[in-house]
Structures are given as C-alpha cells and as structure tokens.
Design a protein around this motif. Structure first.
Motif, PDB file in Angstrom:
ATOM      1  N   GLN A   1       0.850  -1.183   0.000  1.00  0.00           N
ATOM      2  CA  GLN A   1       0.000   0.000   0.000  1.00  0.00           C
ATOM      3  C   GLN A   1       0.891   1.242   0.000  1.00  0.00           C
ATOM      4  OE1 GLN A   1      -3.172  -0.306   2.806  1.00  0.00           O
ATOM      5  NE2 GLN A   1      -3.691   1.881   2.726  1.00  0.00           N
ATOM      6  N   VAL A   2       0.714   2.114  -0.988  1.00  0.00           N
ATOM      7  CA  VAL A   2       1.536   3.312  -1.133  1.00  0.00           C
ATOM      8  C   VAL A   2       0.656   4.538  -0.965  1.00  0.00           C
ATOM      9  CG1 VAL A   2       3.081   4.624  -2.648  1.00  0.00           C
ATOM     10  CG2 VAL A   2       3.080   2.109  -2.707  1.00  0.00           C
ATOM     11  N   HIS A   3       1.078   5.455  -0.092  1.00  0.00           N
ATOM     12  CA  HIS A   3       0.292   6.658   0.172  1.00  0.00           C
ATOM     13  C   HIS A   3       0.280   7.548  -1.078  1.00  0.00           C
ATOM     14  CE1 HIS A   3      -1.199  10.284   2.158  1.00  0.00           C
ATOM     15  NE2 HIS A   3      -1.531   9.514   3.187  1.00  0.00           N
ATOM     16  N   PRO A   4      -0.866   8.167  -1.414  1.00  0.00           N
ATOM     17  CA  PRO A   4      -0.929   9.015  -2.615  1.00  0.00           C
ATOM     18  C   PRO A   4      -0.032  10.241  -2.540  1.00  0.00           C
ATOM     19  CG  PRO A   4      -2.959   9.162  -1.323  1.00  0.00           C
ATOM     20  CD  PRO A   4      -2.182   8.024  -0.764  1.00  0.00           C
ATOM     21  N   PHE A   5       0.392  10.643  -1.327  1.00  0.00           N
ATOM     22  CA  PHE A   5       1.352  11.741  -1.230  1.00  0.00           C
ATOM     23  C   PHE A   5       2.737  11.294  -1.702  1.00  0.00           C
ATOM     24  CE2 PHE A   5      -0.688  14.734   2.153  1.00  0.00           C
ATOM     25  CZ  PHE A   5      -1.737  14.964   1.285  1.00  0.00           C
ATOM     26  N   VAL A   6       2.966   9.985  -1.772  1.00  0.00           N
ATOM     27  CA  VAL A   6       4.210   9.451  -2.335  1.00  0.00           C
ATOM     28  C   VAL A   6       4.049   9.261  -3.842  1.00  0.00           C
ATOM     29  CG1 VAL A   6       5.800   7.494  -2.340  1.00  0.00           C
ATOM     30  CG2 VAL A   6       4.833   8.312  -0.172  1.00  0.00           C
ATOM     31  N   TRP A   7       2.945   8.670  -4.227  1.00  0.00           N
ATOM     32  CA  TRP A   7       2.698   8.404  -5.639  1.00  0.00           C
ATOM     33  C   TRP A   7       1.204   8.587  -5.880  1.00  0.00           C
ATOM     34  CZ3 TRP A   7       2.221   2.927  -8.057  1.00  0.00           C
ATOM     35  CH2 TRP A   7       2.039   3.036  -9.447  1.00  0.00           C
ATOM     36  N   LYS A   8       0.843   9.625  -6.582  1.00  0.00           N
ATOM     37  CA  LYS A   8      -0.555   9.946  -6.812  1.00  0.00           C
ATOM     38  C   LYS A   8      -1.146   8.997  -7.852  1.00  0.00           C
ATOM     39  CE  LYS A   8      -3.647  13.466  -8.647  1.00  0.00           C
ATOM     40  NZ  LYS A   8      -3.752  14.760  -9.341  1.00  0.00           N
ATOM     41  N   PRO A   9      -2.226   8.317  -7.499  1.00  0.00           N
ATOM     42  CA  PRO A   9      -2.877   7.444  -8.489  1.00  0.00           C
ATOM     43  C   PRO A   9      -3.456   8.263  -9.646  1.00  0.00           C
ATOM     44  CG  PRO A   9      -3.668   7.019  -6.262  1.00  0.00           C
ATOM     45  CD  PRO A   9      -2.891   8.276  -6.196  1.00  0.00           C
ATOM     46  N   LYS A  10      -3.556   7.652 -10.757  1.00  0.00           N
ATOM     47  CA  LYS A  10      -4.135   8.312 -11.918  1.00  0.00           C
ATOM     48  C   LYS A  10      -5.611   8.607 -11.648  1.00  0.00           C
ATOM     49  CE  LYS A  10      -4.654   7.798 -16.930  1.00  0.00           C
ATOM     50  NZ  LYS A  10      -4.447   6.893 -18.107  1.00  0.00           N
ATOM     51  N   ASN A  11      -6.005   9.844 -11.968  1.00  0.00           N
ATOM     52  CA  ASN A  11      -7.387  10.292 -11.804  1.00  0.00           C
ATOM     53  C   ASN A  11      -7.847  10.274 -10.342  1.00  0.00           C
ATOM     54  OD1 ASN A  11      -7.645  10.568 -14.629  1.00  0.00           O
ATOM     55  ND2 ASN A  11      -8.184   8.373 -14.813  1.00  0.00           N
ATOM     56  N   SER A  12      -6.891  10.372  -9.415  1.00  0.00           N
ATOM     57  CA  SER A  12      -7.259  10.406  -7.991  1.00  0.00           C
ATOM     58  C   SER A  12      -8.021  11.693  -7.684  1.00  0.00           C
ATOM     59  CB  SER A  12      -6.007  10.329  -7.122  1.00  0.00           C
ATOM     60  OG  SER A  12      -6.354  10.411  -5.755  1.00  0.00           O
ATOM     61  N   GLU A  13      -9.113  11.563  -6.976  1.00  0.00           N
ATOM     62  CA  GLU A  13      -9.957  12.713  -6.646  1.00  0.00           C
ATOM     63  C   GLU A  13      -9.858  13.005  -5.158  1.00  0.00           C
ATOM     64  OE1 GLU A  13     -14.632  14.178  -7.038  1.00  0.00           O
ATOM     65  OE2 GLU A  13     -14.076  12.081  -7.351  1.00  0.00           O
ATOM     66  N   PHE A  14      -9.672  14.282  -4.835  1.00  0.00           N
ATOM     67  CA  PHE A  14      -9.621  14.704  -3.438  1.00  0.00           C
ATOM     68  C   PHE A  14     -11.024  15.089  -2.978  1.00  0.00           C
ATOM     69  CE2 PHE A  14      -9.252  18.278  -0.385  1.00  0.00           C
ATOM     70  CZ  PHE A  14      -8.731  17.561   0.683  1.00  0.00           C
ATOM     71  N   LEU A  15     -11.498  14.480  -1.897  1.00  0.00           N
ATOM     72  CA  LEU A  15     -12.821  14.755  -1.358  1.00  0.00           C
ATOM     73  C   LEU A  15     -12.682  15.491  -0.037  1.00  0.00           C
ATOM     74  CD1 LEU A  15     -14.563  11.322  -2.031  1.00  0.00           C
ATOM     75  CD2 LEU A  15     -14.560  13.366  -3.469  1.00  0.00           C
ATOM     76  N   ARG A  16     -13.247  16.671   0.015  1.00  0.00           N
ATOM     77  CA  ARG A  16     -13.142  17.493   1.218  1.00  0.00           C
ATOM     78  C   ARG A  16     -14.029  16.919   2.330  1.00  0.00           C
ATOM     79  NH1 ARG A  16     -14.973  23.615   0.702  1.00  0.00           N
ATOM     80  NH2 ARG A  16     -13.895  23.328  -1.294  1.00  0.00           N
ATOM     81  N   ALA A  17     -13.491  16.864   3.545  1.00  0.00           N
ATOM     82  CA  ALA A  17     -14.235  16.337   4.695  1.00  0.00           C
ATOM     83  C   ALA A  17     -14.357  17.408   5.768  1.00  0.00           C
ATOM     84  CB  ALA A  17     -13.541  15.102   5.272  1.00  0.00           C
ATOM     85  N   THR A  18     -15.561  17.605   6.258  1.00  0.00           N
ATOM     86  CA  THR A  18     -15.735  18.460   7.425  1.00  0.00           C
ATOM     87  C   THR A  18     -15.391  17.646   8.674  1.00  0.00           C
ATOM     88  OG1 THR A  18     -17.260  19.873   8.637  1.00  0.00           O
ATOM     89  CG2 THR A  18     -18.178  17.901   7.662  1.00  0.00           C
ATOM     90  N   ILE A  19     -14.675  18.254   9.597  1.00  0.00           N
ATOM     91  CA  ILE A  19     -14.217  17.543  10.795  1.00  0.00           C
ATOM     92  C   ILE A  19     -15.125  17.909  11.964  1.00  0.00           C
ATOM     93  CG2 ILE A  19     -12.256  17.051  12.276  1.00  0.00           C
ATOM     94  CD1 ILE A  19     -11.868  16.325   9.295  1.00  0.00           C
TER      95      ILE A  19
END
Length: 623
Positions: free
Chosen positions: A299-317
C-alpha cells in the motif's frame, strides 16, 4: 415579511441617513437562492464612498428577525465573512436587539454593520479572520464528515485510528481517534457503532506550524489534491516534515487499501486550532520478490505516488475530543486529570457525581453499599429503569446505586472513568489510598453526623489527606450546607460544627438552620418506610453548591475551610410547627461573612490540643 414592502420604504424615507441610496423590490427571483427569505430587494449603498449594489433578503418573520444580505454578483470579491454563495455574515446571533416597532431603523442598523464588514474586507483590515473562519469555509460543499477524537494540544505529526462504517444511506460513518486512547466503548456509547464491524483505513494527522496562513477554499481558490498537499507540506515544522516523510513511507498493516485520510490542524491567533481534511484514493502496487513464492501487495500513500485520476474529497471535521467539548461549553480542561472519590451516592451524592462528570472530571470513584428502591426515583438522579435487575438464576434484584450510576454516567459521559465500590465507606477506609497523590478530592454525602465525625477524625490522622467536602440537606426545604476541610490547612473541620450551646448540654450542629431536638422523620407505612422529608430541588441545590465548591477547591480558587450554606423557603417548615435557629435569620451577606467563624479552638480533632492527642506525622518537629 410581516409588513408590506411599501410601508418599510416609507419608514426608511422618514429617517435622516445617507447610507442607503435606493431599495427596489425584486419580483422575478428564485427564493431557493435566498434561504429563509420570502422577499428580496436590490439595494444601492455607499461602500468606501462609492455606490455598490447587492441584495437584501427578508425572512418571513421580519421585523421580528434580522434581515440577510447577499453579494450574489460577487461585487466585493473574496473577503472574510462572505460564503461561497454570496451570503454576508455581519453579526453573531442576538448581538442586535430587535425593536420590531421600527423596522426601518432595524434595517439601517444591520446595513451599517454589513457595510463595516465589507469595507474591512476590501481594505484588507481583517485578513486574519480568514483563519479564524477557516473551518466554516471548509465545511461548505464538503463531501463527507469525519468524527474526530484529536488532541490538538499535541503538536506532533502522527497516525490516527480510523473506522469506516458503510450504511444503507448515501454517506458512511467515519470516526477517527488517537491511537492507544481506548475509546472503543465511548464510540459504542456515542455513535452506537461497534468498531469491530467497521473497516479500518489509514489516517494521518499533520499539525501546521504557528503563524501559518492558508487562504480558505472559495470559487476563486479551489483546493484540489495538489493544492491540499502543497499547503500542508510547506507549513510543517522541520520536525514534523521528517515525521510526515516517515509516516507516508511507513508500511501499514491491519488497514484496508483503497482510501487514505489526512487531517490537519491550523493554529489560530486566539489559541484554538482549526481542523480540516479529506480523503483520496490510495495505491496498491504488486511487487515481485525472488525470495517469496507469491507476489507482494504494498500500500503506497498518494502523497508518495498519486494514483491516476485520484480525486480529493473534502471532509468536514466534527470534533468529539473532551478538550474541545469542555472548551466549547465553558468547562475547564484542568479537571480532566482529576480524581474525586464520592462517599455516598444517594439523592445528593448522585447529583454531585452527575454534575462532576458533566464538568469533565477525569475519574470518579463511587462508594455506597445501598441499593435503589422504587421509593427513590423522584429524589435520586437515577430513574425507574435503574431500580431492578433481573436474571433467571437469581430473579428480580434491586440494583446497587453505584452500579446504576456507573451505567448512567458511562452512557452520558463516556470520557469519565467510573470506579464503583458497593460497600460502606467506613469498611474501605483502610483499603483506599486517600493520600493526595491518588485522590485529589473527597466528597462525603452520607448525611449521618456520627459516621461523618468518625471519617473526619480518621482523615485528620493521615499524613497528607486530600481536601474533603461534607454536604447535606436540611428537612422541608429550609436549606443545605457544604463544609470544606483539609484545604491548605487543618484548622476547621467537621467536628468543629458540633459544640454544646451551654456547658453540660449535648453537642449540636452549629451550622444548622433547624433547632436541635426536633423529630423530622416521616413514616407512611410504619418503621420500614421512615424517611427525612425534602424534595429533589433541595438535593439538586445542595449538589450545585457542592460541585461549584469542589471545582474551586481543585483549581486552588478557594481559601481555607469555610462552611457554605444556602437558604430555602421556610413555609413548609413552619406549617409543620418546627422551629428554626438564629442562623436561619442571617442574610446571605452575613452567612458569607461568618463562614469561617465556626472553628473550635478546642476541637479534639483539628485544634492544637487535638493534634497533640492525634499527632500528625507531617507536623512533628515543626514550630
């Protein structure tokens, strides 16, 4: 709105002012764009000396509620206190007192405030308020909610536990918490979710350095994956940047692939921390290892290697850490590491325990041998559901008060550790470590003078006893008392209250409002139903006094050992033909002025003479 628009215009025309240049009713308008409003007008107003046009919305109850203002045409650009839909926030609730008789004046007062907000934004006088309002901006158009148990006083980058519970509804339930804090039972109580039934995903918390400035999301500044990552990484301290690098490269176990969560904390000038974050697709790559019979999935964190077409979803905390909850409700975080023992959890003691848990006390030890009875439910903090327990082997049993109270407090206040001891306090005096290093405060709510005098004597023989409060209620609503002892010094104790009025007489409680020697106990069906008459209101009032005194004692805000009393109505007392003592006639001021005057210079327990009889090892050899 409750008044005709023309009447409002006429009212404004009669007022001498130069702020509002014109106001025109808009008939062809989509009210869905103006929440809570049934009437919308276009207004021309002087802003920074120049005419500017924006809109005003009138709620149905105007002028009994405040008008709302909108910059739908984005005339003023991005300024603090303006949301992405153009709404202009100009006041806190109830900061403007409404006089509905003068709707024109009300509108102009509100308009003046909104213009001040706009002008401060245009002149960049309140840019720092972008940070203060950062969470509010982040919550707009969010994709999901994360319920976060995050200790924002910990400024170290770290990994959190995160549970993801899918539901039949559109949105999942996402909960994260500090590792090692053992909050599973609290999650069960608060969210009604067993974490064993949820998926676990990786979650990283990245606190930003002091004086970081982030421009919040808006139509001109959309936070995508790249912007989110860049804003976080560039605002980490050197120490946290190193920790961040290790965290995103660290092999993970016991978590699902597919989603990665990141939460960040933005320090604010007021000392608080704004929380924001989101989720994105993760990576799973297949590696071939010569020494392994099968290919390995990593498992590789997307901050290391961004997946193709990765979408960032904003979360309210949505926070649920006790530090935040107490801060939000005016509580004191210093109480979360305090331990209080309560001896006696009857009508007064149970109310004391409930309020101390609500105040955020970290640990409560409840001591009482008694069980609940149906007769108790209209005076005790526990209700009918805590009177009995049933099992096939033993049948129907009365539930011990400490047991029922622990269940109730665990359900309502899961962050307080509740320890129960279903025995008499006298029987466990030698077993419990009553030194201050273990118990910060002792509260005695037994209501038995003879027992409490013995407890008082035993505590004064200890080398370093905790501050101790005694609390009790007088009959028929005439009052109640809280005595502070062993707070900073030993002079003034429970025994001091009991002195003879004249030589040779039996001792009497000098703090009492009721004259001694009267019989107050009542019986409905004989000796088996004897009780002292007072109501739940009296119990709660005494509990409030005790809790307030307890908190002041723990915080070092109370000096010495006073006797504190509240006075109630004596109507029922006099109807019963009972007599009050002179102290009941004291005013509240005099009760306060005499709160230290009960001390007995010849007390056999706390006076110098008493300490010779019952030596205190701590004082041996002192002057």
């Amino acid at each position: 709105m409750r008044i005709p628009f023309k009447d409002l215009q006429s009212d404004i025309e009669e007022i001498e002012q130069n702020l509002l240049l014109s106001m025109r009713l808009l008939n062809d308008v989509n009210l869905d764009d103006y929440p809570f409003c049934d009437t919308v007008a276009e207004i021309e107003v002087l802003v920074c000396g120049e005419p500017a046009v924006f809109t005003i919305g009138f709620p149905t109850l105007f002028p009994h509620t405040l008008p709302l203002f909108f910059d739908k045409g984005n005339v003023f650009g991005t300024i603090p206190h303006k949301t992405s839909d153009g709404f202009l926030c100009y006041t806190r609730s109830d900061s403007v007192i409404i006089d509905s008789r003068y709707p024109g004046s009300l509108l102009l007062v509100c308009l003046k405030k909104v213009v001040q907000v706009i002008e401060a934004g245009l002149k960049k006088e309140n840019t720092d308020e972008f940070s203060v309002e950062f969470e509010a901006y982040w919550k707009e158009k969010h994709n999901l909610a994360v319920f976060a148990y995050v200790d924002t006083t910990n400024t170290r980058a770290r990994e959190l536990d995160l549970w993801y519970k899918e539901t039949q509804a559109k949105d999942p339930v996402v909960i994260c918490a500090e590792k090692g804090d053992n909050v599973e039972s609290a999650i069960q109580q608060l969210f009604h979710i067993d974490v064993k039934d949820a998926k676990k995903f990786r979650c990283i918390y990245l606190p930003l350095k002091e004086r970081s400035f982030l421009s919040p999301p808006d139509p001109d500044n959309r936070w995508d994956f790249t912007v989110f990552k860049q804003n976080l990484v560039k605002n980490l301290t050197d120490t946290n940047r190193k920790a961040y690098t290790k965290l995103i490269q660290k092999p993970v176990a016991d978590v699902k692939p597919g989603l990665e969560f990141v939460i960040s904390g933005l320090p604010l000038e007021n000392g608080n921390v704004a929380l924001f974050g989101g989720t994105m697709s993760g990576n799973t790559i297949v590696t071939k290892a010569l020494a392994q019979p099968k290919n390995q999935r990593i498992q590789v964190h997307p901050f290391v290697w961004k997946p193709k077409n990765s979408e960032f979803l904003r979360a309210t905390i949505k926070r649920w850490h006790p530090n935040h909850l107490l801060n939000r409700t005016g509580g004191q975080m210093e109480l979360t590491d305090k331990h209080i023992l309560i001896a006696g959890v009857g009508s007064v003691g149970s109310e004391v325990a409930t309020r101390l848990a609500k105040a955020g006390i970290g640990k409560l030890t409840l001591v009482d041998w008694d069980v609940m009875e149906v007769d108790n439910i209209h005076r005790h903090s526990l209700g009918a559901d805590q009177v009995y327990t049933f099992n096939e082997k033993e049948g129907l049993l009365n539930k011990p008060k400490v047991w029922g109270l622990k269940e109730e407090l665990n359900r309502k206040y899961p962050f307080t550790d509740i320890v129960m001891k279903g025995r008499s306090f006298l029987n466990i005096l030698e077993e419990v470590d009553l030194m201050q290093h273990d118990i910060d405060l002792l509260i005695v709510a037994i209501g038995s003078p003879n027992t409490e005098m013995l407890i008082n004597q035993t505590l004064h023989q200890l080398e370093n006893p905790p501050p101790t409060l005694y609390t009790w209620v007088e009959p028929l609503g005439i009052g109640g008392h809280t005595l502070v002892t062993l707070n900073q010094d030993r002079e003034g104790c429970y025994q001091c209250l009991f002195q003879p009025d004249d030589e040779g007489e039996s001792i009497k409680n000098q703090s009492a409002f009721a004259e001694a020697g009267q019989e107050f106990a009542k019986s409905i069906t004989g000796c088996g139903s004897v009780f002292t008459p007072y109501s739940f209101l009296d119990s709660e009032r005494s509990a409030m006094l005790t809790v307030e005194t307890a908190i002041k004692t723990l915080m070092g805000e109370l000096s010495g050992n006073p006797i504190l009393s509240w006075k109630g109505d004596d109507r029922l007392f006099k109807q019963g033909g009972f007599i009050t003592r002179k102290r009941y006639s004291f005013s509240s001021k005099k009760l306060d002025e005499t709160k230290y005057m009960y001390k007995d210079d010849r007390c056999p327990v706390c006076s110098e003479e008493g300490r010779d009889i019952h030596p205190n090892p701590e004082r041996e050899g002192s002057l």
